[in-house]
Design an enzyme around this catalytic site. Structure first.
Site, short mmCIF file in Angstrom:
data_model
loop_
_atom_site.label_atom_id
_atom_site.label_comp_id
_atom_site.label_asym_id
_atom_site.label_seq_id
_atom_site.Cartn_x
_atom_site.Cartn_y
_atom_site.Cartn_z
CG ASP A 306 -2.02 1.00 1.14
OD1 ASP A 306 -1.72 2.19 0.91
OD2 ASP A 306 -3.19 0.62 1.31
CG ASP A 354 -2.99 3.74 -2.30
OD1 ASP A 354 -3.93 2.98 -1.99
OD2 ASP A 354 -2.46 4.53 -1.50
#
Length: 478
Positions: A306, A354
């Site tokens: 992440d 993301d």
């Protein structure tokens, strides 16, 4: 009794009595009859009337029947014209010359009218059958030239006999150039995936009578530059007794169709923005890996990643900048993974937003941990530039939090694995971000507590009295 079989016959004889006798007999049998007195008149009459058969005496003045036969048969339009030579029993040399000149048959003098009647009947019957066969062949040739499929026929030995125009365009071989060559010399195909040559198993077709089909072959043109994706099939050709006398290969160009299919398949399995695998394909690859046979020494690893501070770029510069950053990060991750030759069986995917995931097959925890640190350092060093205004350019640095889950033989549930990796990533973020954390059992509890808090906050936001406001006044001590 013989049925009437109309046809136009030219009787050629220099003897008026014989000529008249033959004319009357043939008229009685239902034929239209023209007459001529010598070979030259026969040639002139043929040009004018185009008879279905010529009954011609061998020995005549001006131009004998055999010479006239040779001249008539030399004409293109008389190629299939039957000519029956009439000769005396003692004129055997005329018979040999007649056949050499192209005569269909001969009949001896004195003429037996019953023999003549039957012979003419069957010669014309054979001629009409031959013409019908020729017409059918012409129709077949026109059909083969008109269809969109390529067609190649071979003999019983697998040697090429015929190519239609589409086959010529796709292979680069004409019928004339390919005749007599083995089929695999003309029809050259390779495997779409391996790019290795494939030999068409014609023996199965020619010897065993089986239909054959090759899955997704690529046809190479004779120039070895052009190539076509094709669909093909081959089947035996049998005579009326069931004997295999050759084979027919039918194929068509599906290059555009296959490109479209491949494009659709790519879109279904890849992320449109980064070109990496998408979540569905990643889950499928993970499931396949877990279902594959494994022994106790088999080791795999899963990285859940992440990005840190991605939201700053997205909020400051807009979604266009965020999309570009994600594409840059995807390329950077792929480059770093490819730089390590020991990681050959990998699946890198963008799960959404993301978040990225990396599946490492046959990889120990130690190697996976080392790779995770390399990825983290590469992202940390990466500098993202974006023009925020005509005169200003934004400079951003980001980080990445990575959760690592070693996959042992005891772990076989893909959903649980992803949840564990997500929990490890969450722990990495809680530790200060931009770090790598190997999954521990209590990671899931911490992640679960966080999820409970989020759910509790969301539920109370929807209630009218879900929250109470308290405040503490700030009073100056002075």
């Amino acid at each position: 009794m013989m049925t009437r079989n109309p046809g136009r016959i030219l009787v050629v004889d220099d003897a008026p009595l014989t000529r008249g006798l033959l004319e009357q007999a043939l008229l009685k049998y239902g034929y239209s009859v023209d007459t001529a007195q010598n070979g030259q008149q026969a040639i002139d009459s043929f040009h004018e009337d185009h008879p279905d058969l010529i009954l011609m005496d061998a020995n005549m003045p001006v131009l004998d029947g055999v010479t006239a036969c040779a001249r008539i048969k030399a004409l293109p339009e008389a190629k299939y014209l039957p000519i029956l030579i009439v000769t005396a029993l003692m004129e055997r040399e005329w018979v040999d010359r007649a056949y050499a000149a192209g005569a269909t048959d001969y009949i001896t003098k004195p003429v037996n009218l019953d023999v003549l009647r039957n012979r003419i009947h069957y010669i014309l019957q054979a001629k009409r059958a031959e013409e019908a066969l020729f017409d059918e062949k012409e129709k077949a040739q026109i059909t083969l030239a008109s269809i969109c499929d390529g067609v190649i026929t071979t003999d019983a030995k697998g040697l090429v006999e015929f190519l239609n125009p589409v086959a010529t365009n796709l292979t680069g071989w004409t019928t004339q150039a390919a005749q007599g060559l083995p089929l695999n010399s003309v029809f050259c195909i390779i495997d779409e995936k391996t790019q290795q040559p494939i030999d068409l198993p014609m023996q199965c077709c020619l010897e065993e009578g089986k239909r054959i089909k090759i899955e997704n072959p690529i046809l190479l043109h004779r120039d070895r530059i052009n190539r076509f994706a094709i669909e093909d099939s081959a089947a035996p050709i049998r005579d009326r007794h069931g004997n295999i006398i050759g084979a027919v290969l039918v194929f068509n160009d599906v290059t555009e169709k296959r490109k479209m299919t491949q494009a659709l398949a790519y879109r279904a399995t890849h992320d449109a923005l980064t070109g990496l695998y998408n979540r569905d394909e990643f889950n499928l690859q993970l499931e396949r890996m877990l279902q594959a046979p494994r022994d106790k020494n088999t080791e795999h690893a899963l990285l859940y990643m992440d990005l840190d501070r991605f939201k700053i770029v997205n909020d400051t510069c807009g979604h266009e900048a965020g999309d570009q950053l994600l594409k840059d990060i995807a390329l950077l991750l792929q480059k770093q993974i490819n730089a390590h030759s020991c990681f050959k069986q990998t699946t890198l995917a963008r799960l959404g937003g993301d978040e990225f995931a990396l599946l490492l097959k046959n990889c120990s925890q130690q190697k996976a941990f080392a790779l995770a640190h390399n990825l983290r350092e590469a992202i940390e060093k990466f500098i993202f530039f974006w023009k925020t205004s005509p005169d200003e350019k934004g400079v951003f640095t980001i980080g990445i939090s990575i959760g690592l889950v070693p996959i042992s033989t005891q772990l076989n549930n893909s959903k649980s694995l992803i949840a564990m990796a997500d929990a490890a990533c969450y722990t990495a973020k809680n530790k200060g971000r931009n770090t790598v954390h190997i999954y521990q059992e209590n990671d899931s509890e911490a992640s679960h507590k966080n999820i409970q808090w989020v759910r509790l906050l969301n539920e109370n936001l929807e209630k009218k009295q879900g929250f109470y406001l308290f405040y503490q006044s700030i009073i100056s001590l002075n």
